[in-house]
Design a protein around this motif. Structure first.
Motif, PDB file in Angstrom:
ATOM      1  N   SER A   1       0.847  -0.995  -0.088  1.00  8.21           N
ATOM      2  CA  SER A   1       0.013  -0.028   0.127  1.00  8.21           C
ATOM      3  C   SER A   1       0.909   1.311   0.048  1.00  8.21           C
ATOM      4  N   LEU A   2       0.270   2.433  -0.686  1.00  8.42           N
ATOM      5  CA  LEU A   2       1.074   3.635  -0.904  1.00  8.42           C
ATOM      6  C   LEU A   2       0.158   4.461  -0.713  1.00  8.42           C
ATOM      7  N   ARG A   3       0.503   5.440   0.574  1.00  9.73           N
ATOM      8  CA  ARG A   3      -0.570   6.269   0.768  1.00  9.73           C
ATOM      9  C   ARG A   3      -0.062   7.611   1.354  1.00  9.73           C
ATOM     10  N   GLU A   4      -0.881   8.643   1.266  1.00 13.28           N
ATOM     11  CA  GLU A   4      -0.284  10.037   1.509  1.00 13.28           C
ATOM     12  C   GLU A   4      -0.435  10.237   2.870  1.00 13.28           C
ATOM     13  N   ILE A   5       0.479  10.804   3.439  1.00 16.01           N
ATOM     14  CA  ILE A   5       0.407  11.089   5.028  1.00 16.01           C
ATOM     15  C   ILE A   5       0.759  12.900   5.196  1.00 16.01           C
ATOM     16  N   ILE A   6       0.609  13.046   6.509  1.00 15.27           N
ATOM     17  CA  ILE A   6       0.845  14.322   6.922  1.00 15.27           C
ATOM     18  C   ILE A   6       2.390  14.340   7.652  1.00 15.27           C
ATOM     19  N   MET A   7       3.211  15.222   7.032  1.00 17.89           N
ATOM     20  CA  MET A   7       4.736  15.158   7.512  1.00 17.89           C
ATOM     21  C   MET A   7       4.739  16.624   8.019  1.00 17.89           C
TER      22      MET A   7
ATOM     23  N   GLY B   1       1.467  15.526   1.967  1.00 16.81           N
ATOM     24  CA  GLY B   1       2.487  15.548   0.811  1.00 16.81           C
ATOM     25  C   GLY B   1       3.512  14.385   1.050  1.00 16.81           C
ATOM     26  N   GLY B   2       3.546  13.773   2.293  1.00 14.69           N
ATOM     27  CA  GLY B   2       4.529  12.651   2.533  1.00 14.69           C
ATOM     28  C   GLY B   2       3.671  11.211   2.056  1.00 14.69           C
ATOM     29  N   PHE B   3       4.697  10.297   1.928  1.00 13.49           N
ATOM     30  CA  PHE B   3       4.193   8.779   1.634  1.00 13.49           C
ATOM     31  C   PHE B   3       4.470   7.819   2.852  1.00 13.49           C
ATOM     32  N   ALA B   4       3.574   7.005   2.889  1.00 11.76           N
ATOM     33  CA  ALA B   4       3.673   5.788   3.693  1.00 11.76           C
ATOM     34  C   ALA B   4       3.761   4.400   2.548  1.00 11.76           C
ATOM     35  N   LEU B   5       4.704   3.742   2.691  1.00 11.90           N
ATOM     36  CA  LEU B   5       4.868   2.496   1.958  1.00 11.90           C
ATOM     37  C   LEU B   5       4.947   1.397   2.988  1.00 11.90           C
ATOM     38  N   VAL B   6       4.087   0.262   2.509  1.00  8.39           N
ATOM     39  CA  VAL B   6       4.059  -0.821   3.396  1.00  8.39           C
ATOM     40  C   VAL B   6       4.155  -2.048   2.495  1.00  8.39           C
ATOM     41  N   LEU B   7       5.355  -2.857   2.496  1.00 10.09           N
ATOM     42  CA  LEU B   7       5.400  -3.968   1.342  1.00 10.09           C
ATOM     43  C   LEU B   7       5.229  -4.975   2.118  1.00 10.09           C
ATOM     44  N   ASP B   8       4.449  -5.881   1.953  1.00 11.11           N
ATOM     45  CA  ASP B   8       3.962  -7.143   2.789  1.00 11.11           C
ATOM     46  C   ASP B   8       3.707  -6.674   4.089  1.00 11.11           C
TER      47      ASP B   8
ATOM     48  N   GLU C   1       6.234  -5.141   5.822  1.00 12.19           N
ATOM     49  CA  GLU C   1       7.473  -3.970   6.224  1.00 12.19           C
ATOM     50  C   GLU C   1       6.923  -2.703   6.006  1.00 12.19           C
ATOM     51  N   HIS C   2       7.060  -1.914   7.043  1.00 18.01           N
ATOM     52  CA  HIS C   2       6.813  -0.563   6.953  1.00 18.01           C
ATOM     53  C   HIS C   2       8.023   0.169   6.778  1.00 18.01           C
ATOM     54  N   PHE C   3       8.282   0.885   5.473  1.00 18.11           N
ATOM     55  CA  PHE C   3       9.180   1.615   5.199  1.00 18.11           C
ATOM     56  C   PHE C   3       9.476   3.230   5.872  1.00 18.11           C
ATOM     57  N   PRO C   4      10.422   3.922   6.011  1.00 20.68           N
ATOM     58  CA  PRO C   4      10.489   5.202   6.279  1.00 20.68           C
ATOM     59  C   PRO C   4       9.458   6.068   5.464  1.00 20.68           C
ATOM     60  N   TYR C   5       9.032   7.007   6.104  1.00 19.31           N
ATOM     61  CA  TYR C   5       7.994   8.104   5.397  1.00 19.31           C
ATOM     62  C   TYR C   5       9.149   8.917   4.392  1.00 19.31           C
ATOM     63  N   PHE C   6       8.458   9.126   3.228  1.00 21.48           N
ATOM     64  CA  PHE C   6       9.556   9.974   2.445  1.00 21.48           C
ATOM     65  C   PHE C   6       8.563  10.969   1.497  1.00 21.48           C
ATOM     66  N   ARG C   7       9.001  11.633   0.664  1.00 21.15           N
ATOM     67  CA  ARG C   7       8.540  12.653  -0.217  1.00 21.15           C
ATOM     68  C   ARG C   7       9.031  12.576  -1.335  1.00 21.15           C
ATOM     69  N   TYR C   8       8.218  13.498  -2.475  1.00 21.19           N
ATOM     70  CA  TYR C   8       8.987  13.599  -3.709  1.00 21.19           C
ATOM     71  C   TYR C   8      10.309  14.498  -3.562  1.00 21.19           C
ATOM     72  N   PRO C   9      11.256  14.207  -4.154  1.00 23.52           N
ATOM     73  CA  PRO C   9      11.676  13.350  -5.113  1.00 23.52           C
ATOM     74  C   PRO C   9      12.115  11.777  -4.837  1.00 23.52           C
TER      75      PRO C   9
ATOM     76  N   LEU D   1       4.477   4.680  -7.882  1.00 26.76           N
ATOM     77  CA  LEU D   1       5.348   5.761  -7.189  1.00 26.76           C
ATOM     78  C   LEU D   1       5.261   6.855  -8.011  1.00 26.76           C
ATOM     79  N   LEU D   2       5.355   6.712  -9.438  1.00 27.70           N
ATOM     80  CA  LEU D   2       5.183   7.782 -10.435  1.00 27.70           C
ATOM     81  C   LEU D   2       3.616   8.355 -10.711  1.00 27.70           C
ATOM     82  N   ASN D   3       2.704   7.848 -10.119  1.00 26.29           N
ATOM     83  CA  ASN D   3       1.414   8.081 -10.383  1.00 26.29           C
ATOM     84  C   ASN D   3       1.288   9.595 -10.479  1.00 26.29           C
ATOM     85  N   PRO D   4       0.656  10.272 -11.204  1.00 30.79           N
ATOM     86  CA  PRO D   4       0.431  11.494 -11.618  1.00 30.79           C
ATOM     87  C   PRO D   4      -0.176  12.342 -10.692  1.00 30.79           C
ATOM     88  N   LEU D   5      -1.232  11.563  -9.892  1.00 32.07           N
ATOM     89  CA  LEU D   5      -1.775  12.287  -8.773  1.00 32.07           C
ATOM     90  C   LEU D   5      -0.963  12.449  -7.677  1.00 32.07           C
TER      91      LEU D   5
END
Length: 119
Positions: A13-19, A28-35, A37-45, A107-111
């Motif tokens: 899952s990839l979702r927008e979060i408040i940073m 504008g931040g992102f939260a990625l969970v793979l299986d 495993e929670h990854f650190p929050y990140f932003r574009y780029p 991750l490159l989704n225009p939205l």
């Protein structure tokens, strides 16, 4: 009011979060969970850098480490049948070539880029 960016797939899952840190506090931040495993929050780029690494590894090329947030970078490595994603916590997750390319596309989704203030 806008709807927060959110993509849910079988394995991630990839979702927008408040940073609230840095000079761009707010959404504008992102939260990625793979299986599981929670990854650190990140932003574009960082989202684009991670997508590029996933695409490179899916094409069989070595990819540089990707710094997400602060701390240990994420490693993305190619194998003949899969793409390995090594999390900062030390967990290794294997994605098929198709899954790696789909996650890169998410991750490159225009939205996602619009919500982070990028075109």
């Amino acid at each position: 009011m806008t709807t927060p960016f959110n993509i849910s797939r079988d394995r991630w899952s990839l979702r927008e979060i408040i940073m609230d840190e840095g000079d761009r506090a707010g959404r504008g931040g992102f939260a990625l969970v793979l299986d599981d495993e929670h990854f650190p929050y990140f932003r574009y780029p960082q989202s684009r850098v991670l997508a590029d690494a996933l695409n490179q590894a899916a094409d069989g090329a070595e990819a540089p480490p990707v710094a997400l947030g602060e701390g240990t970078p994420v490693q993305v490595r190619p194998t003949p049948q899969a793409v390995l994603v090594l999390s900062p916590a030390g967990a290794t997750r294997a994605l098929s070539i198709g899954e790696a390319k789909l996650l890169a596309r998410d991750l490159l989704n225009p939205l996602a880029q619009t919500l982070t203030g990028q075109d």
